[in-house]
Structures are given as structure tokens and as C-alpha cells.
Design a protein around this motif. Structure first.
Motif, PDB file in Angstrom:
ATOM      1  N   ALA A  47       0.826  -1.209   0.000  1.00  0.00           N
ATOM      2  CA  ALA A  47       0.000   0.000   0.000  1.00  0.00           C
ATOM      3  C   ALA A  47       0.858   1.255   0.000  1.00  0.00           C
ATOM      4  O   ALA A  47       0.491   2.268  -0.590  1.00  0.00           O
ATOM      5  CB  ALA A  47      -0.932   0.022   1.215  1.00  0.00           C
ATOM      6  N   ASP A  48       2.012   1.193   0.674  1.00  0.00           N
ATOM      7  CA  ASP A  48       2.893   2.353   0.774  1.00  0.00           C
ATOM      8  C   ASP A  48       4.341   1.897   0.940  1.00  0.00           C
ATOM      9  O   ASP A  48       4.835   1.745   2.053  1.00  0.00           O
ATOM     10  CB  ASP A  48       2.483   3.235   1.958  1.00  0.00           C
ATOM     11  N   PRO A  49       5.050   1.694  -0.164  1.00  0.00           N
ATOM     12  CA  PRO A  49       6.444   1.244  -0.068  1.00  0.00           C
ATOM     13  C   PRO A  49       7.378   2.293   0.529  1.00  0.00           C
ATOM     14  O   PRO A  49       8.529   1.982   0.845  1.00  0.00           O
ATOM     15  CB  PRO A  49       6.818   0.923  -1.522  1.00  0.00           C
ATOM     16  N   THR A  50       6.910   3.539   0.699  1.00  0.00           N
ATOM     17  CA  THR A  50       7.740   4.580   1.312  1.00  0.00           C
ATOM     18  C   THR A  50       7.551   4.662   2.820  1.00  0.00           C
ATOM     19  O   THR A  50       8.177   5.497   3.482  1.00  0.00           O
ATOM     20  CB  THR A  50       7.410   5.966   0.708  1.00  0.00           C
ATOM     21  N   SER A  51       6.703   3.817   3.386  1.00  0.00           N
ATOM     22  CA  SER A  51       6.438   3.840   4.821  1.00  0.00           C
ATOM     23  C   SER A  51       7.699   3.507   5.620  1.00  0.00           C
ATOM     24  O   SER A  51       8.528   2.691   5.193  1.00  0.00           O
ATOM     25  CB  SER A  51       5.342   2.823   5.161  1.00  0.00           C
ATOM     26  N   PRO A  52       7.854   4.099   6.807  1.00  0.00           N
ATOM     27  CA  PRO A  52       8.996   3.727   7.662  1.00  0.00           C
ATOM     28  C   PRO A  52       8.854   2.344   8.274  1.00  0.00           C
ATOM     29  O   PRO A  52       9.793   1.867   8.920  1.00  0.00           O
ATOM     30  CB  PRO A  52       8.979   4.808   8.748  1.00  0.00           C
ATOM     31  N   TRP A  53       7.702   1.687   8.067  1.00  0.00           N
ATOM     32  CA  TRP A  53       7.442   0.403   8.717  1.00  0.00           C
ATOM     33  C   TRP A  53       7.590  -0.781   7.765  1.00  0.00           C
ATOM     34  O   TRP A  53       7.079  -1.856   8.028  1.00  0.00           O
ATOM     35  CB  TRP A  53       6.031   0.404   9.331  1.00  0.00           C
ATOM     36  N   THR A  54       8.328  -0.601   6.671  1.00  0.00           N
ATOM     37  CA  THR A  54       8.532  -1.699   5.738  1.00  0.00           C
ATOM     38  C   THR A  54       9.544  -2.706   6.294  1.00  0.00           C
ATOM     39  O   THR A  54      10.362  -2.378   7.160  1.00  0.00           O
ATOM     40  CB  THR A  54       9.059  -1.201   4.379  1.00  0.00           C
ATOM     41  N   PHE A  55       9.499  -3.914   5.755  1.00  0.00           N
ATOM     42  CA  PHE A  55      10.473  -4.931   6.139  1.00  0.00           C
ATOM     43  C   PHE A  55      11.882  -4.506   5.754  1.00  0.00           C
ATOM     44  O   PHE A  55      12.842  -4.736   6.505  1.00  0.00           O
ATOM     45  CB  PHE A  55      10.114  -6.267   5.475  1.00  0.00           C
ATOM     46  N   LEU A  56      12.026  -3.855   4.600  1.00  0.00           N
ATOM     47  CA  LEU A  56      13.358  -3.408   4.179  1.00  0.00           C
ATOM     48  C   LEU A  56      13.905  -2.342   5.124  1.00  0.00           C
ATOM     49  O   LEU A  56      15.111  -2.305   5.405  1.00  0.00           O
ATOM     50  CB  LEU A  56      13.312  -2.884   2.743  1.00  0.00           C
ATOM     51  N   ASN A  57      13.044  -1.473   5.628  1.00  0.00           N
ATOM     52  CA  ASN A  57      13.520  -0.474   6.579  1.00  0.00           C
ATOM     53  C   ASN A  57      13.911  -1.124   7.910  1.00  0.00           C
ATOM     54  O   ASN A  57      14.838  -0.669   8.586  1.00  0.00           O
ATOM     55  CB  ASN A  57      12.459   0.597   6.809  1.00  0.00           C
ATOM     56  N   TYR A  58      13.188  -2.183   8.262  1.00  0.00           N
ATOM     57  CA  TYR A  58      13.571  -2.967   9.443  1.00  0.00           C
ATOM     58  C   TYR A  58      14.987  -3.531   9.268  1.00  0.00           C
ATOM     59  O   TYR A  58      15.827  -3.434  10.173  1.00  0.00           O
ATOM     60  CB  TYR A  58      12.557  -4.084   9.647  1.00  0.00           C
ATOM     61  N   LEU A  59      15.268  -4.105   8.103  1.00  0.00           N
ATOM     62  CA  LEU A  59      16.613  -4.630   7.841  1.00  0.00           C
ATOM     63  C   LEU A  59      17.656  -3.512   7.860  1.00  0.00           C
ATOM     64  O   LEU A  59      18.758  -3.686   8.393  1.00  0.00           O
ATOM     65  CB  LEU A  59      16.632  -5.336   6.487  1.00  0.00           C
ATOM     66  N   ARG A  60      17.298  -2.390   7.274  1.00  0.00           N
ATOM     67  CA  ARG A  60      18.238  -1.255   7.227  1.00  0.00           C
ATOM     68  C   ARG A  60      18.616  -0.816   8.637  1.00  0.00           C
ATOM     69  O   ARG A  60      19.797  -0.552   8.922  1.00  0.00           O
ATOM     70  CB  ARG A  60      17.589  -0.100   6.467  1.00  0.00           C
ATOM     71  N   GLY A  61      17.648  -0.741   9.529  1.00  0.00           N
ATOM     72  CA  GLY A  61      17.922  -0.313  10.890  1.00  0.00           C
ATOM     73  C   GLY A  61      18.798  -1.283  11.651  1.00  0.00           C
ATOM     74  O   GLY A  61      19.425  -0.915  12.653  1.00  0.00           O
ATOM     75  N   ARG A  62      18.855  -2.516  11.186  1.00  0.00           N
ATOM     76  CA  ARG A  62      19.693  -3.522  11.830  1.00  0.00           C
ATOM     77  C   ARG A  62      20.957  -3.834  11.036  1.00  0.00           C
ATOM     78  O   ARG A  62      21.631  -4.821  11.291  1.00  0.00           O
ATOM     79  CB  ARG A  62      18.882  -4.808  12.037  1.00  0.00           C
TER      80      ARG A  62
END
Length: 453
Positions: free
Chosen positions: A73-88
Motif C-alpha cells: 500500500a505504501d512502499p515509502t512507509s517507515p514500517w517496511t520490512f526493508l527499513n527494518y533490515l536497514r535499521g539492523r
């Protein structure tokens, strides 16, 4: 009226009941609505957990990682799985792993990351009752705050213009086995609790697994790998005519698109009722990798002669069951096609028999006079995922994963979570914070209705 010590006078725009993946998706997307929404989500468990008893090592999701809480629905959301990986700092390892289907344990960890950081989530809060207040045009939601041990600590009340019900499903135990599952002497347990009892099951002399879906296959494979060659002593039973692969062709997967959901919702009620059971292989089969791994493991155990002591029998159902002495279970089974009967004596039973929707009435008893039902007394749900209520109720009650009878087999599918949540938020706001595609499938489901022209 008795005042609750924790009462919010100003109504929330949206209150969610239950925090599983679907309401977590809704909460995450609501967090990104321009202008903001006042939301609160309540869950009786102390923290987020997604099928903890089935996080078997190496088990993967049946949907790609893009079917996270928000991306579709929103690939720019801060709650994506990719952003989760980025934060780790794991984006590059994930990139090089070339993994489209992630491990279940990683999906669970991702959802817990979202639940730990997203505001407005209240764990350890059990919702007890919901009512409509016609004088204020709001829903009243009574809850009990629980302590760390799950004991009642303090009552509370909140108010909401709209509700989202995401109470999920509960393990289904067939009638003949319910008395045995309730008594702990011999392990007769649902697959939802598998990992909690895995050591006990591995130590049992003989184990029977019942159920032909993905969970049953993964548990059979896990037990098989853990038991010595020639002494496996596992029996796998299923009602289906075969241990069948899940329909996973690209066009077959289009049954899990918004296009098909809209088509299904528009069908007559009886057609929908007849259709859902026939589509079991879309969501209740076994993925081909698991089937191949089972066959490979069985074949490996024949390399030095002999056959593994594992019996795989589809096409049977359990007629009755009982205890034999104090340490064994006796299953009386019938082969559906042959009409023959037999008995199986076993030391443990794992029931991979699926889940059923939790009845909405447990939470929504106070709204029962307002609810509109179909011919079999199921709640009617419109195309915006709203319960059909009496027009005097100006607020909406949205449902998540409680609408298979109106929206089809995609209701429990993680791949439609973000789209459904976006649909709910577009409906709730009367705007379009999340523009959604008009077409999502190459397949054209149905013909134009000439009667409407």
C-alpha cells in the motif's frame, strides 16, 4: 453509570481490538495518514507474538517479503520490512541471500520491531465489551488492564468513532479429540503448541500427526529428521485425498488479488458458500519445497536397504478416539473411499487441523441488536470491510480476517493485509490517503453484467 478509573472522554478516530498482523498493518498505515488520526489498539497478550509454537527452524512464509505490513500500500512507509533490515544493518546480507520468502521467525521479529516502536499500541489490555452510545454517536469500549501474569489489574473505558476488529482465529480441535486434548496425561495437542512440546514428542515412542496442510507437513518433516533411521514410528493422517501441493502458479495466485476479492464479494451468497470449500488447495495445500524435502528425507533413509518406519495415509478421518491404559491413545479411523476401518495405537497426537475464526459475538454482544446477518446468521460485511449495521449507528465497525464468507479465500492471506488496511483507512477518512490500483490481475474474473447496462 459507574465511572472507570481510566476513562478517555474524547473519542479516538479509530480503536482497534486485537493486535495481530492485520491490525498491526492498520495501525502502521494509520500512523502515516496526513493530518494524523487519533488511534488506539488493544491486545490482551503482553507482547506481539505470531504463531510462536510454529516457528520451526528453517520454516518460511508462503508469501514473498513484499507482503509485509505496509509495502503493497505504501512502499515509502517507515514500517517496511526493508527499513527494518536497514535499521539492523542487514540490508546487504539480505540482498546477497537472494531470499524472496523469508523465515517465519524473521517475520515474527519484524512484526515485533514494529509493535515495539509504533505508538498507540496497548498490550496487556483485554477488551471486555463494546456498546454503541446513540446520545454521543460513539462506541464505548470497556477493557481490563492486565498485570504481567495476566491477572486483572484495573478496568478502563475508551470511546471511538470507529472500530477495527482483528481478534484473529483460534486453533480448531475436531470433536472426537477434544476430551483427550483437555487432559494432559498423554500429549494430544494442536500444532499451534508444537514447539512448546517438541522435546516430549521426539521422546515419545510413536507419534501421529493429523492434517494435510503446511503445518502438518512441516511438523512431520521436523519429527522425521529428529528420529533415528529405521525407528521413526510416525503416522501421518489426512482427510484430503492426497498430500497435495498448494496452488502456486502465477495465474493461480491471482485469486489473492483485490480484483478477485471484488469479484467474489459480488457473487450471490449461495455461490460463495459453495465456492470456498472447493478452493482448499489455494491455501490449505503444502508448498512444493516441503513436499520435496519430505520425499528426499524418506528416500535418504532407504539408501542402506529397508523402508523408514513412517506411514503416510491420506483419505482417512478419525471417527472416535480414547485413552488406552494411561499412556496411549487409540484412534479409530475410516478410509473415506474404501469404506474400511482400522485402529491406531499411538503415544502422542499432533493436530494440524487448522484454525477457525473467533466468533465476533464474544466482543460485539452489545452491538447484536444493530447487526445485519445473512441467511445462515453470519454477519454481513460490505465491500469496504464494514459490518452492515442499522443505519442509526453512524460509526463503522471494520473487520479483518473475519470475512471469508463475503470476501473469499484471501481474507487470511498476508499478501492482502496492506491493501485491506488501506481500503479501511480510505473509507474511514472519506479521502484517499492511500491511492489504490484499479487493476491488480491479468485474469478477468467474470463477465460484464448486461443487466446493469
Amino acid at each position: 453509570m459507574t465511572e472507570h478509573p481510566h476513562t478517555t472522554e474524547y473519542p479516538h478516530d479509530l480503536v482497534g481490538i486485537g493486535i495481530g498482523p492485520f491490525n498491526l498493518s492498520l495501525a502502521a498505515l494509520a500512523h502515516g495518514v496526513p493530518g494524523g488520526l487519533a488511534t488506539a489498539f488493544y491486545e490482551q497478550r503482553p507482547a506481539f507474538h505470531w504463531h510462536p509454537g510454529l516457528l520451526i527452524e528453517s520454516a518460511t512464509l508462503q508469501v514473498p517479503f513484499l507482503a509485509d505490513l505496509v509495502t503493497l500500500a505504501d512502499p515509502t512507509s517507515p514500517w517496511t520490512f526493508l527499513n527494518y533490515l536497514r535499521g539492523r544493518e542487514r540490508l546487504y546480507p539480505f540482498y546477497f541471500s537472494e531470499r524472496f520468502h523469508i523465515h517465519r521467525a524473521e517475520y515474527d521479529a519484524y512484526c515485533r520491531w514494529v509493535s515495539d516502536h509504533l505508538p498507540g499500541l496497548h498490550f496487556g489490555h483485554q477488551v471486555d465489551a463494546v456498546r454503541w452510545n446513540p446520545e454521543r454517536d460513539v462506541f464505548e469500549v470497556d477493557y481490563t488492564q492486565l498485570d504481567a501474569d495476566g491477572h486483572a489489574e484495573a478496568p478502563g473505558r475508551t470511546h471511538a468513532r470507529h472500530l477495527a476488529l482483528g481478534i484473529g482465529t483460534e486453533p480448531y480441535i475436531p470433536e472426537p479429540l477434544r476430551p483427550l486434548a483437555a487432559a494432559p496425561a498423554v500429549p494430544v495437542l494442536h500444532s499451534a503448541d508444537y514447539l512448546h512440546h517438541r522435546d516430549r514428542l521426539i521422546a515419545a515412542d510413536h507419534v501421529t500427526v493429523i492434517g494435510s496442510g503446511q503445518s502438518g507437513a512441516e511438523i512431520f518433516l521436523d519429527l522425521l529428521r529428529a528420529r533415528p533411521a529405521g525407528a521413526e514410528k510416525i503416522h501421518w493422517l489426512a482427510r484430503t485425498e492426497a498430500f497435495a501441493p498448494m496452488e502456486y502458479s502465477k495465474l493461480g495466485l491471482e485469486h489473492f488479488t483485490p480484483d478477485y476479492t471484488r469479484y467474489f464479494h459480488a457473487l450471490p451468497e449461495q455461490v460463495r458458500n459453495d465456492l470456498v470449500p472447493r478452493q482448499w488447495q489455494l491455501h490449505k495445500g503444502i508448498d512444493t519445497d516441503t513436499i520435496a524435502a519430505i520425499h528426499d528425507e524418506l528416500y535418504r533413509r532407504t539408501l542402506h536397504g529397508g523402508w523408514p518406519d513412517a506411514v503416510l495415509t491420506p483419505g482417512v478421518h478419525v471417527r472416535t478416539a480414547g485413552r488406552l491404559a494411561t499412556t496411549k491413545v487409540e484412534l479409530h479411523v475410516e478410509h473415506i473411499q474404501q469404506g474400511t476401518r482400522d485402529r491406531i495405537v499411538t503415544d502422542a497426537v499432533v493436530l494440524a487441523t487448522g484454525y477457525r475464526q473467533r466468533p465476533l459475538e464474544r466482543v460485539l454482544a452489545g452491538l447484536d441488536p444493530y447487526m445485519r446477518r445473512d441467511s445462515t446468521e453470519r454477519p454481513r460485511v460490505d465491500d469496504q470491510y464494514r459490518l452492515v449495521l442499522d443505519p442509526s449507528v453512524t460509526g463503522a465497525v471494520y473487520v479483518q480476517n473475519a470475512e471469508t464468507h463475503t470476501h473469499g479465500v484471501g481474507a487470511p492471506d498476508l499478501g492482502l493485509a496492506a491493501w485491506r488496511a488501506a481500503t479501511i483507512l480510505n473509507s474511514l477518512t472519506g479521502k484517499e490517503p492511500y491511492p489504490l490500483p484499479g487493476r491488480t490481475a491479468f485474469t478477468t474474473f467474470g463477465l460484464p453484467d448486461q443487466r446493469k447496462r
